[in-house]
Design an enzyme around this catalytic site. Sequence first.
Site, PDB file in Angstrom:
ATOM      1  N   ASP A 154      -8.574 -21.830   1.942  1.00 23.05           N
ATOM      2  CA  ASP A 154      -9.632 -22.707   1.697  1.00 23.05           C
ATOM      3  C   ASP A 154     -10.868 -22.043   2.175  1.00 23.05           C
ATOM      4  O   ASP A 154     -10.768 -21.093   3.027  1.00 23.05           O
ATOM      5  CB  ASP A 154      -9.362 -24.194   2.373  1.00 23.05           C
TER       6      ASP A 154
ATOM      7  N   ASP B 273     -14.514 -23.953   3.126  1.00 25.30           N
ATOM      8  CA  ASP B 273     -15.250 -24.614   4.062  1.00 25.30           C
ATOM      9  C   ASP B 273     -14.505 -25.713   5.162  1.00 25.30           C
ATOM     10  O   ASP B 273     -13.523 -26.094   4.854  1.00 25.30           O
ATOM     11  CB  ASP B 273     -16.083 -25.978   3.297  1.00 25.30           C
TER      12      ASP B 273
HETATM   13  O1  C5P Z   1     -14.187 -24.935   0.234  1.00 19.76           O
HETATM   14  P1  C5P Z   1     -13.533 -26.291   0.366  1.00 19.76           P
HETATM   15  O2  C5P Z   1     -12.685 -26.656  -0.703  1.00 19.76           O
HETATM   16  O3  C5P Z   1     -13.303 -26.944   1.682  1.00 19.76           O
HETATM   17  O4  C5P Z   1     -14.949 -27.208   0.108  1.00 19.76           O
HETATM   18  C1  C5P Z   1     -15.239 -28.594  -0.288  1.00 19.76           C
HETATM   19  C2  C5P Z   1     -15.806 -29.138   1.131  1.00 19.76           C
HETATM   20  O5  C5P Z   1     -17.045 -29.666   0.521  1.00 19.76           O
HETATM   21  C3  C5P Z   1     -15.210 -30.779   1.028  1.00 19.76           C
HETATM   22  O6  C5P Z   1     -14.435 -30.697   2.275  1.00 19.76           O
HETATM   23  C4  C5P Z   1     -16.348 -31.758   1.009  1.00 19.76           C
HETATM   24  O7  C5P Z   1     -16.261 -32.550   2.218  1.00 19.76           O
HETATM   25  C5  C5P Z   1     -17.398 -30.668   1.081  1.00 19.76           C
HETATM   26  N1  C5P Z   1     -18.478 -31.243   0.166  1.00 19.76           N
HETATM   27  C6  C5P Z   1     -19.588 -31.276   0.491  1.00 19.76           C
HETATM   28  N2  C5P Z   1     -20.799 -32.075  -0.502  1.00 19.76           N
HETATM   29  C7  C5P Z   1     -20.494 -32.016  -1.720  1.00 19.76           C
HETATM   30  C8  C5P Z   1     -19.044 -32.037  -1.930  1.00 19.76           C
HETATM   31  C9  C5P Z   1     -18.146 -31.480  -1.281  1.00 19.76           C
HETATM   32  O8  C5P Z   1     -20.010 -31.433   1.687  1.00 19.76           O
HETATM   33  N3  C5P Z   1     -21.456 -32.666  -2.285  1.00 19.76           N
HETATM   34 MG    MG Z   2     -12.113 -27.301   3.407  1.00 25.03          MG
END
Ligand code: C5P
Ligand code: MG
Length: 425
Positions: A174, A176
Amino acid sequence: MVGAAWSQAPGSAGMGARSRLLADTLPELRAGRSSYGHCCSPASGTGAPQGAAMRASGRFGKRIFSVRGKRNRRRWRFLPRSASLGARRSRGSPGAAELELELELELELAPPRGCAAAARPCPVRSGAELNGASGEMVPELEKATVRIKHPEHVMGIIRSIKEQGMSKLQVISDFDMTLSRFGCNGRRCPTSHNILDNSHVVSEDGKKKLKDLLHYYYPIEIDPDRTLEEKRPLMVEWWSRAHDLLSQQKILKGDIAQIVRESDVMLRDGFNELFDQLHEYDVPLFIFSAGVGDILEEIIRQANVFHPNVNVVSNYMDFDDNGVLKCFKGPLIHTYNKNNTVLQGTEYFQQLSTRTSIILLGDSMGDLTMADGVPSVENILKVGFLNDKVEEQRGKYLDAYDIVLESDETLDVVNGILRYILIET
Ligand code: C5P
Ligand code: MG
């Protein structure tokens, strides 16, 4: 042959040590691989902490391992965090035969066995309680941040991955809050979405709306009392609404690099070793992210680690002919659909069907399915970063991940495992 002196450098959480080595042969240094060993005592060192002695062994080049020490008559482990090596010709040495090497080690002082266990009542064994064999194999597993429900099983998988060899290995990660940091000095670090949300190219009104979405949906994303079935439609709602808002902001493709440069994003400590080690040994790194692909690619590009063995599947922006963001390309990837349903059409897993040993890195329960598209998995080691609501989520994480790293902002454990697997001993 080898001489050494060391002194303590100021350090907050951990301990710094500077080690000066004198080696006498140029070819060894050129080869970048020569082993060395040195031992020093407070008597020979300058400024060494009272009652401390340290022993280090390892290789020149990028790798340092097996640093142990005694402090106040107790055995402590000095876990290597980073190392750099400099070389210069010794004073008074006219020929190239004698070199002075300066090795800077940044070390973390890990407690002696049993200490972490006493401090934390938990039925699951912490890394510090693992049997000696695992500590010998991967010293980093003894960090106090490590939780493992079935240590013998974990050591079995690691051994088996090593036996299979690096040609069978791939890492699926993954991005983030797994490769990037969750927090720094008590402040949250941004996700790839947050980098855009907080950037100068988004209007104040847009920022407020995006923040409201985050405050509403993020607690749902990590709620341990809701099922994945409950969460899925809500995640689609969050991502879709956020992408619509971002698509109204007239974001320019040409601004992405600056947006990333101006952000507070940080990769986890040890990222260089992780990316470089995998590149050096030709191990594919597949980054499977529900974040924003254009942003995360730029992050790793600016960190100089976007090597050819790195592949990314994520949500990518779609720009018009003038380079203005018009929408996001499909299929939408959110936290809880990271599996082969969104990987259909990507050739990646087909190409890697022979890579049957997998190290999976994630921070959410949704990351556990990232390897589902790999046709024949023989060994899989799941490493989970537990960043938020640690107490509430611990049980679920321990059931699902082989190794759980609690509030650990480093890649030390992953690097230690890879070092053991990749480096012949
Ligand atoms: O790379 P990863 O799969 O972890 O990315 C998803 C992350 O991005 C989620 O953990 C979520 O909390 C975050 N997110 C965000 N803003 C959004 C959608 C998802 O910060 N609009
Ligand atoms: Mg993540």
